[in-house]
Scaffold this motif. Structure first.
Motif, PDB file in Angstrom:
ATOM      1  N   LEU A   1      33.736  15.845 -86.419  1.00 58.30           N
ATOM      2  CA  LEU A   1      33.615  14.665 -85.551  1.00 58.30           C
ATOM      3  C   LEU A   1      32.723  13.788 -86.039  1.00 58.30           C
ATOM      4  N   ASN A   2      31.645  14.429 -86.653  1.00 55.96           N
ATOM      5  CA  ASN A   2      30.324  13.476 -87.013  1.00 55.96           C
ATOM      6  C   ASN A   2      30.585  13.207 -88.576  1.00 55.96           C
TER       7      ASN A   2
ATOM      8  N   THR B   1      39.065   7.361 -87.787  1.00 57.81           N
ATOM      9  CA  THR B   1      39.086   6.695 -86.483  1.00 57.81           C
ATOM     10  C   THR B   1      38.831   5.059 -86.529  1.00 57.81           C
ATOM     11  N   GLY B   2      37.995   4.582 -87.298  1.00 60.04           N
ATOM     12  CA  GLY B   2      37.844   3.157 -87.430  1.00 60.04           C
ATOM     13  C   GLY B   2      39.228   2.430 -87.772  1.00 60.04           C
ATOM     14  N   LEU B   3      39.685   2.863 -88.954  1.00 61.50           N
ATOM     15  CA  LEU B   3      40.975   2.442 -89.324  1.00 61.50           C
ATOM     16  C   LEU B   3      41.914   2.468 -88.261  1.00 61.50           C
ATOM     17  N   VAL B   4      42.131   3.600 -87.409  1.00 61.81           N
ATOM     18  CA  VAL B   4      43.142   3.662 -86.417  1.00 61.81           C
ATOM     19  C   VAL B   4      42.971   2.781 -85.465  1.00 61.81           C
ATOM     20  N   THR B   5      41.586   2.643 -85.027  1.00 59.35           N
ATOM     21  CA  THR B   5      41.370   1.594 -84.012  1.00 59.35           C
ATOM     22  C   THR B   5      41.614   0.409 -84.243  1.00 59.35           C
ATOM     23  N   THR B   6      41.419  -0.120 -85.622  1.00 54.12           N
ATOM     24  CA  THR B   6      41.674  -1.417 -86.103  1.00 54.12           C
ATOM     25  C   THR B   6      43.376  -1.627 -85.987  1.00 54.12           C
ATOM     26  N   PHE B   7      43.886  -0.797 -86.432  1.00 54.70           N
ATOM     27  CA  PHE B   7      45.257  -0.931 -86.482  1.00 54.70           C
ATOM     28  C   PHE B   7      45.906  -0.991 -84.926  1.00 54.70           C
ATOM     29  N   ALA B   8      45.332  -0.337 -84.009  1.00 53.41           N
ATOM     30  CA  ALA B   8      45.583  -0.172 -82.634  1.00 53.41           C
ATOM     31  C   ALA B   8      45.526  -1.609 -81.950  1.00 53.41           C
ATOM     32  N   LEU B   9      44.454  -2.158 -82.400  1.00 57.99           N
ATOM     33  CA  LEU B   9      43.889  -3.685 -81.940  1.00 57.99           C
ATOM     34  C   LEU B   9      44.888  -4.846 -82.115  1.00 57.99           C
ATOM     35  N   PHE B  10      45.217  -4.579 -83.591  1.00 65.96           N
ATOM     36  CA  PHE B  10      46.274  -5.796 -84.281  1.00 65.96           C
ATOM     37  C   PHE B  10      47.634  -5.301 -84.526  1.00 65.96           C
ATOM     38  N   ASN B  11      48.065  -4.211 -84.107  1.00 65.34           N
ATOM     39  CA  ASN B  11      49.649  -3.798 -84.702  1.00 65.34           C
ATOM     40  C   ASN B  11      50.717  -4.818 -84.110  1.00 65.34           C
TER      41      ASN B  11
ATOM     42  N   GLU C   1      40.293  13.225 -80.472  1.00 66.15           N
ATOM     43  CA  GLU C   1      38.960  12.676 -80.666  1.00 66.15           C
ATOM     44  C   GLU C   1      38.439  13.095 -79.282  1.00 66.15           C
ATOM     45  N   ILE C   2      38.926  12.610 -78.025  1.00 67.24           N
ATOM     46  CA  ILE C   2      38.411  12.822 -76.698  1.00 67.24           C
ATOM     47  C   ILE C   2      38.309  14.240 -76.450  1.00 67.24           C
ATOM     48  N   MET C   3      39.243  15.153 -76.914  1.00 69.58           N
ATOM     49  CA  MET C   3      39.165  16.647 -76.475  1.00 69.58           C
ATOM     50  C   MET C   3      38.003  17.207 -77.305  1.00 69.58           C
ATOM     51  N   GLY C   4      37.896  16.883 -78.487  1.00 68.55           N
ATOM     52  CA  GLY C   4      36.923  17.438 -79.488  1.00 68.55           C
ATOM     53  C   GLY C   4      35.424  16.931 -78.965  1.00 68.55           C
ATOM     54  N   LEU C   5      35.391  15.817 -78.585  1.00 71.15           N
ATOM     55  CA  LEU C   5      34.022  15.267 -78.174  1.00 71.15           C
ATOM     56  C   LEU C   5      33.622  15.918 -76.851  1.00 71.15           C
ATOM     57  N   SER C   6      34.704  16.138 -76.042  1.00 71.56           N
ATOM     58  CA  SER C   6      34.470  16.830 -74.644  1.00 71.56           C
ATOM     59  C   SER C   6      34.054  18.298 -74.736  1.00 71.56           C
ATOM     60  N   TRP C   7      34.582  18.743 -76.035  1.00 74.81           N
ATOM     61  CA  TRP C   7      34.368  20.253 -76.314  1.00 74.81           C
ATOM     62  C   TRP C   7      33.177  20.565 -76.823  1.00 74.81           C
TER      63      TRP C   7
END
Length: 85
Positions: free
Chosen positions: A3-4, A12-22, A54-60
């Motif tokens: 995760l680091n 995750t940055g690329l997926v975030t960019t895609f999610a914002l502009f898809n 990512e949420i599950m991994g960070l929570s763990w």
């Protein structure tokens, strides 16, 4: 941990960019050329899966993440992607 890693943060940055502009990309590039809705819906589901993992991994792995501000921010933003499907 994974995760680091630079690879995971870049992905995750690329997926975030895609999610914002898809949706904007879908409308600009595919209007009048046939429907790309199914492809973009599948890609959106994949993005939701990545964010969910990512949420599950960070929570763990990070005790301070669970039930904190960024946990809820990530959870609500990931859940709101359902409206783009």
């Amino acid at each position: 941990t994974m995760l680091n890693s630079n690879w995971f943060n870049t992905m995750t940055g690329l997926v975030t960019t895609f999610a914002l502009f898809n949706d904007d990309i879908r409308i600009m590039a595919f209007t009048g050329r046939g429907s790309a809705d199914l492809v973009f819906s599948i890609l959106n589901l994949v993005g939701m899966g990545v964010f969910g993992l990512e949420i599950m991994g960070l929570s763990w792995t990070k005790a301070e993440y669970w039930n904190g501000f960024y946990f809820w921010l990530d959870l609500v933003s990931t859940a709101s992607m359902i409206f783009d499907i």
